[in-house]
Design an enzyme around this catalytic site. Structure first.
Site, PDB file in Angstrom:
ATOM      1  N   GLY A  65      11.495  38.398 -78.708  1.00 54.11           N
ATOM      2  CA  GLY A  65      12.209  39.517 -79.309  1.00 54.11           C
ATOM      3  C   GLY A  65      11.276  40.468 -80.058  1.00 54.11           C
ATOM      4  O   GLY A  65      10.323  40.033 -80.711  1.00 54.11           O
ATOM      5  N   HIS A  75      19.057  35.669 -79.625  1.00 59.26           N
ATOM      6  CA  HIS A  75      18.499  34.693 -78.687  1.00 59.26           C
ATOM      7  C   HIS A  75      19.187  34.807 -77.324  1.00 59.26           C
ATOM      8  O   HIS A  75      18.543  34.766 -76.286  1.00 59.26           O
ATOM      9  CB  HIS A  75      18.729  33.259 -79.196  1.00 59.26           C
ATOM     10  CG  HIS A  75      18.088  32.949 -80.509  1.00 59.26           C
ATOM     11  ND1 HIS A  75      18.810  32.741 -81.660  1.00 59.26           N
ATOM     12  CD2 HIS A  75      16.787  32.791 -80.858  1.00 59.26           C
ATOM     13  CE1 HIS A  75      17.991  32.469 -82.661  1.00 59.26           C
ATOM     14  NE2 HIS A  75      16.759  32.500 -82.204  1.00 59.26           N
TER      15      HIS A  75
HETATM   16  P1  AMP Z   1      13.374  32.057 -83.479  1.00 61.36           P
HETATM   17  O1  AMP Z   1      14.407  31.060 -83.082  1.00 61.36           O
HETATM   18  O2  AMP Z   1      13.703  32.794 -84.723  1.00 61.36           O
HETATM   19  O3  AMP Z   1      11.988  31.488 -83.436  1.00 61.36           O
HETATM   20  O4  AMP Z   1      13.413  33.177 -82.354  1.00 61.36           O
HETATM   21  C1  AMP Z   1      13.251  32.867 -80.992  1.00 61.36           C
HETATM   22  C2  AMP Z   1      13.109  34.159 -80.220  1.00 61.36           C
HETATM   23  O5  AMP Z   1      14.276  34.952 -80.408  1.00 61.36           O
HETATM   24  C3  AMP Z   1      11.916  35.009 -80.685  1.00 61.36           C
HETATM   25  O6  AMP Z   1      11.294  35.584 -79.555  1.00 61.36           O
HETATM   26  C4  AMP Z   1      12.576  36.055 -81.555  1.00 61.36           C
HETATM   27  O7  AMP Z   1      11.854  37.258 -81.628  1.00 61.36           O
HETATM   28  C5  AMP Z   1      13.881  36.254 -80.796  1.00 61.36           C
HETATM   29  N1  AMP Z   1      14.888  36.847 -81.689  1.00 61.36           N
HETATM   30  C6  AMP Z   1      15.280  36.397 -82.914  1.00 61.36           C
HETATM   31  N2  AMP Z   1      16.175  37.239 -83.468  1.00 61.36           N
HETATM   32  C7  AMP Z   1      16.336  38.245 -82.571  1.00 61.36           C
HETATM   33  C8  AMP Z   1      17.139  39.439 -82.567  1.00 61.36           C
HETATM   34  N3  AMP Z   1      17.918  39.762 -83.584  1.00 61.36           N
HETATM   35  N4  AMP Z   1      17.066  40.239 -81.481  1.00 61.36           N
HETATM   36  C9  AMP Z   1      16.254  39.935 -80.434  1.00 61.36           C
HETATM   37  N5  AMP Z   1      15.489  38.826 -80.378  1.00 61.36           N
HETATM   38  C10 AMP Z   1      15.524  37.997 -81.436  1.00 61.36           C
END
Ligand code: AMP
Length: 292
Positions: free
Chosen positions: A160, A49
């Protein structure tokens, strides 16, 4: 690039909003002269994030992160209830990376009581992989992202590649609805052992965390050989390796055309592929992919 009335970042200064009207009010003057970068999250933040916030900080004058565990994108109630929360740590991390604004709404700030979620046409991108195994997941995700875009009206929004299908669906949403936000995809950040960072990794035992390095190892091996080995053979190989111990259950493992996310059986020089995987380990669901 701001030329007039520019917003000046202040170290350790972050403003938290819980109400959309207050946030909109705050942004109404700021957004005239400054570019806004937006990073939607469900909290329990990690370096994946934070990499999106850093990218936003380098592209935009103001970075806004939302933290909202969106109930409508969970098809499994237990998964929703178990989703990790760590607000205090999130706020500290966001301060450290110089995020400017956090939007942390209650459910009632986003959804009206008994609101029915409209059905989106996502050009078939939601039919496979996550869309197939998590019915209504993408519809719920898109509905909250559209609402957040309407509140924040960002110039740029950062997603991501870890959630590759989600990234392409959001690009489709923006195109379809003529939303004036540029979507930027950012590379997957990984643990030292290669496992993609995820909020759900916190739910894994140390032993399982170590074991999961096998997932990325196998994806990488495929990148080297997918042009000259049949997909079925590669998949069978990976399945055998991952399930050698009885810990990992594979939900899907597919070579997909990155334009449609439709699973493909054979290599074609004109197609751009990704290899996408979802597994379950000790009751924790993990996804990963590699662009080939
Ligand atoms: P989430 O909180 O899981 O909904 O993720 C929020 C954002 O963070 C989304 O755009 C995900 O794709 C991105 N994200 C989560 N994990 C990663 C990671 N390991 N590397 C890059 N972006 C990430």
């Amino acid at each position: 690039m701001c030329l007039n009335n520019c917003y000046i970042k202040q170290k350790n200064h972050i403003i938290v909003f819980n109400k959309k009207e207050e946030l909109k009010n705050h942004l109404s003057t700021l957004s005239k002269n400054n570019t806004i970068g937006f990073i939607p999250t469900m909290g329990s933040l990690h370096e994946g994030h934070l990499s999106l916030i850093n990218r936003s900080n380098s592209d935009c004058d103001i970075s806004i992160c939302s933290i909202f565990i969106n109930p409508t994108q969970f098809n499994d109630k237990a998964d929703y209830l178990n989703y990790p929360k760590d607000t205090k740590n999130d706020l500290n991390l966001l301060k450290q990376v110089e995020c400017d604004i956090i939007y942390m709404p209650e459910i009632t700030d986003i959804y009206t009581k008994n609101q029915t979620i409209k059905k989106y046409n996502l050009s078939g991108l939601d039919l496979f992989l996550e869309g197939k195994y998590r019915p209504d997941h993408f519809n719920g995700m898109v509905s909250v992202v559209e609402k957040l875009f309407q509140i924040i009206e960002p110039d740029y929004a950062y997603f991501g590649e870890k959630d590759l299908q989600q990234l392409y669906i959001i690009k489709e949403l923006v195109k379809d609805k003529n939303i004036n936000t540029t979507i930027i995809g950012c590379p997957t950040i990984r643990e030292r052992n290669g496992l993609a960072k995820s909020s759900r990794n916190k739910l894994l035992s140390k032993d399982d965390l170590g074991y999961c390095s096998i997932i990325y190892q196998q994806l990488i091996l495929c990148k080297e050989s997918f042009e000259d080995t049949p997909f079925t053979e590669l998949k069978k190989n990976i399945e055998e390796k991952l399930t050698k111990e009885d810990r990992i259950k594979i939900e899907y493992l597919e070579f997909v055309d990155i334009k449609t996310f439709k699973p493909q059986q054979k290599f074609n020089i004109k197609t751009k592929y990704a290899l996408c995987i979802a597994v379950n380990i000790s009751g924790v669901r993990l996804i990963d992919n590699i662009i080939l």
